[in-house]
Enzyme design. Structure first.
Site, PDB file in Angstrom:
ATOM      1  N   HIS A 135      86.237 149.287  34.360  1.00 41.67           N
ATOM      2  CA  HIS A 135      85.627 148.094  32.904  1.00 41.67           C
ATOM      3  C   HIS A 135      87.404 147.754  32.975  1.00 41.67           C
ATOM      4  O   HIS A 135      87.790 146.551  32.044  1.00 41.67           O
ATOM      5  CB  HIS A 135      85.697 149.300  31.988  1.00 41.67           C
ATOM      6  N   GLN A 136      88.110 148.280  33.937  1.00 41.31           N
ATOM      7  CA  GLN A 136      89.550 147.924  33.386  1.00 41.31           C
ATOM      8  C   GLN A 136      89.760 145.907  33.929  1.00 41.31           C
ATOM      9  O   GLN A 136      91.098 145.935  33.218  1.00 41.31           O
ATOM     10  CB  GLN A 136      90.564 148.456  33.849  1.00 41.31           C
TER      11      GLN A 136
END
Lengths: 383, 441
Positions: B413-414
């Protein structure tokens, strides 16, 4: 010998029309084999055994001692006494069959796995071990031993060997009383892909040099299988150079001897070079730095161990009544003693003096070499 | 007393790990008897004894990695030197006369060290398993002799990789050796054999055996732990009808181009991933927080997680997106063969940019895969099963049995938001449920 065998075996000559290139599936030929893996005799249309049981018993002894030499070599490396060893396990019959066929003036240009042949030709064991401790320069008197420098550069020596054969040829042209020696050049299946090896074939054929090429096909060039190097059987490669060739069971000491006799006779009689592919298997590692389990299956190795050269010879000799338990026990004892001799020989390896590397470059040293030698001595003294 | 220094069994190696002692203190050994098995960077190697005599002390424990030249064992060969002066004494001592064979000198690589005593390891404590009395009986099975387990290096390696202790196995191989089958049986891979000792299983709730963490198991553990620490994992699922993909696989199998090749759903999953990644470059990228940048990769180097004889490995197909379907199929086939034969080289499983794991082969519907290394996403293939599926619409709407599978994609998700992750999964799903729509990509 069958004269029909001008190029290879008559049955597997390409059937293309003259002058037309006609690619076709390579025809697999039966090996020249005289002694089956189970120790029974078989016959070959072109080759017949010429040895007595007594001579074969002597060959079994040689093979057993060579195997012992080899296992001691591997063990010495594992004990830290050699830097490297190139095991010949499984290839003993070739070296013994070759040795029995060699004439007294023939010269051998070996690859790096011919320790057994070196031993049989009288090279002191410590000089050979010295190669693998890194101390021996390998410049023994090749005229005397007739076993030339143990070559580590794959295929490089094939040119030396052909050059030597051409010199033998010229010696005889100049002096009818010159000896009848010919040159045997031994290389592996991997070497066949080297450029200089192919140049050696070309020169040998063009000059009809008294040379014999022995290609020890042990199936693996380190980790590269032979099928990846050649889509035709290796002995068929020689045809393109105009060199007669034959594929022989390299684990059959009788067949190796018979084929080698044929090839050496051809060279001696001025009929030019021949090529023998000795079909065998390297049971051990390429060298002690190699781990063959990473690239080949244990089943493959096990299949080949059934074809062991020593056991079939022993079985045949026993069936002929020419070998018994007492002889085997005596031989085992002899091998044991020889093993101890090898272990102690490694302590007799001597380190050459620095300046020796200049001493045998030319018969008479050049001013440059004399200056270099003096410089090295000064620098060593200053250390 | 003869002290044996660890030799260099390869060319230019500097260290090795002691993996198994084949002798114990007090054993009589003869010249060339195998003393110890070591693992170097190159291979597993057995070291023979340079002398005959009685094992005085083992100086290095199993599992220790030591430098070449370190003394590893002292053997009383009758030369009489006190144990304390081992190395230097052995080097300087005059040769033994008489019947005794000349003591081997260290001629290459592993000569005596300048300060041998300071480097000497404390004496080895004999592992508990070796102190157990011989022939521990439970079901009438005889165990191995005390302290001496005979097995080939490959079998030892297998045992280590499978986490099975050799000394706990009843050998059935020739000459009392532990065979490959014994190890597999003990690890529960082969047919069950009453070979593993079940010492005190009934009384001790924690009974069992321990296995050292090492080899591929250790590397896998480090990798997955590092991945969880490095990536912010999000996993999404999609269940789709892949009947069209199944029939495409069957049609491909009949085509001349695929003769001799194994065509499987994995091939089409791999192709679908490559096609979808072209539209979603952030799924084929590396988050480099330290450098403050995201590296987008030009090629799709597709990792395929494989259960190999050595454990979980993720060999990589380089530039998979540049391959046509036949080339991709051949690449997968080659990779599977190489992995099964245990011949993968380190270069075969490095440089991946996206991975696929197939839990479906075990009949499992789906899972939450862990991102591999520096990659940013991974697809899990589930089993393809017959399931009831709603087809048609309006009057023709009905339930039919169809080939159905569940896809799972984990992403970091970064650098990937739910939107991109979802669109990627939708694209992969489209190609697999309606392969003809791949023309749109």
């Amino acid at each position: 010998m069958n004269t029909a065998m001008s190029i290879g075996r008559p049955t597997d000559r390409p059937s293309a029309q003259p002058g037309r290139f006609q690619p076709q599936q390579p025809v697999e030929t039966p090996l020249v084999q005289l002694l089956r893996p189970d120790g029974t005799l078989t016959s070959d249309p072109d080759f017949a055994p010429t040895l007595s049981a007594g001579q074969v018993a002597e060959m079994l002894r040689d093979m057993t001692l060579i195997r012992r030499f080899d296992t001691e070599g591997t063990a010495l490396q594992r004990k830290g006494q050699l830097s490297l060893w190139a095991p010949l396990l499984g290839q003993e019959a070739i070296q013994v069959g070759v040795h029995a066929a060699l004439g007294q003036h023939d010269h051998v240009f070996p690859s790096h796995r011919e320790h057994g042949l070196a031993m049989l030709m009288g090279l002191p064991v410590e000089r050979l071990l010295g190669i693998f401790t890194g101390q021996e320069t390998g410049d023994w008197d090749a005229d005397e031993v007739r076993f030339h420098h143990l070559n580590m550069v794959i295929g490089g020596h094939t040119l030396h060997g052909v050059g030597y054969a051409m010199a033998q040829q010229r010696d005889r042209q100049a002096d009818a009383a010159a000896d009848d020696g010919v040159s045997l050049i031994i290389h592996g299946d991997g070497a066949i892909s080297e450029g200089d090896v192919n140049e050696a074939y070309i020169f040998a054929a063009a000059y009809q040099a008294p040379a014999v090429f022995l290609c020890v096909n042990n199936q693996w060039a380190i980790s590269e299988p032979v099928e990846r190097q050649s889509i035709v059987p290796l002995y068929q490669r020689a045809w393109g150079f105009g060199i007669p060739s034959v594929r022989v069971d390299g684990n059959d000491v009788l067949a190796v001897h018979a084929a080698m006799q044929w090839a050496l006779d051809r060279a001696r009689n001025g009929e030019g070079p021949s090529f023998i592919e000795a079909f065998t298997y390297r049971v051990g590692a390429h060298t002690t730095s190699d781990d063959p389990t990473k690239y080949r299956s244990k089943e493959e190795t096990a299949d080949w161990q059934i074809k062991d050269p020593l056991s079939r010879t022993e079985t045949w000799l026993r069936s002929e009544g020419a070998w018994d338990d007492a002889q085997q026990a005596h031989l085992d004892q002899e091998a044991e003693a020889f093993g101890a001799q090898v272990r102690s020989a490694v302590n007799n390896v001597t380190t050459p003096r620095f300046e020796e590397i200049f001493d045998r470059v030319y018969a008479e040293p050049t001013p440059d070499l004399i200056a270099q030698r003096a410089q090295v001595l000064r620098e060593v003294a200053a250390l | 007393m003869y002290a044996f220094n660890l030799p260099d069994p390869g060319e230019g190696l500097t260290e090795a790990e002691i993996t198994q002692w084949l002798v114990s203190e007090g054993d009589e050994v003869r010249i060339n008897d195998i003393l110890v098995e070591i693992e170097t960077a190159k291979s597993l190697v057995e070291l023979p004894s340079p002398v005959s005599g009685k094992v005085h002390r083992l100086l290095v424990e199993v599992g220790q990695t030591i430098e070449i030249g370190t003394p590893i064992i002292e053997i009383d060969d009758g030369s009489g030197d006190p144990a304390m002066d081992t190395v230097e004494a052995a080097a300087d001592r005059p040769e033994v006369l008489g019947e005794t064979e000349e003591e081997p000198k260290h001629l290459v690589g592993a000569g005596p060290l300048p300060e041998p005593t300071s480097r000497r390891r404390p004496p080895v404590e004999v592992p508990a398993a070796q102190q157990e009395p011989a022939a521990v009986e439970h079901h009438g099975a005889v165990t191995t002799a005390v302290g001496k387990v005979l097995a080939k290096p490959l079998v030892r390696r297998l045992a280590r990789d499978l986490g099975v202790k050799l000394s706990s196995i009843r050998p059935t191989g020739p000459n009392g050796t532990v065979s490959r089958e014994d190890v597999e049986a003990a690890a529960g891979l082969g047919k069950p054999v009453a070979a593993v000792l079940e010492v005190s299983a009934a009384t001790d709730p924690l009974a069992g055996h321990t296995a050292p963490i090492r080899g591929v198991r250790k590397a896998t553990a480090q990798n997955v732990a590092a991945s969880v620490a490095k990536h912010v994992h999000v996993t999404e699922f999609n269940t789709i009808d892949v009947s069209a993909m199944k029939s495409l696989v069957e049609r491909l199998k009949e085509r001349r181009e695929f003769r001799g090749l194994h065509v499987s759903p994995l091939l089409l999953h791999a192709k679908a991933v490559c096609l979808a990644l072209a539209r979603h470059p952030e799924m084929n990228a590396t988050w480099d927080g330290e450098a403050g940048q995201i590296q987008y990769h030009d090629d799709v180097n597709l990792g395929i997680a494989a259960a190999t004889p050595r454990g979980l490995l993720v060999p990589v197909i380089k530039a998979a997106d540049k391959m046509n379907l036949v080339e991709l199929c051949r690449a997968i086939n080659d990779l599977v063969t190489t992995a099964r034969e245990g011949r993968l080289q380190p270069t075969d499983y490095s440089g991946g940019t996206f991975s696929i794991t197939n839990v479906g082969v075990f009949g499992i519907d789906t899972g939450t895969p862990i991102i591999n290394g520096d990659e940013s996403a991974i697809l899990a293939m589930g089993a393809v099963k017959r399931r009831p599926w709603v087809v048609g619409s309006g009057d023709t709407e009905r339930i039919e049995p169809r080939w159905v599978t569940t896809l799972a994609v984990s992403f970091d998700h970064q650098l990937i938001d739910g939107e991109q992750g979802s669109l990627f999964l939708a694209d992969v799903s489209t190609v697999l449920s309606e392969p003809e729509l791949a023309l749109l990509f």
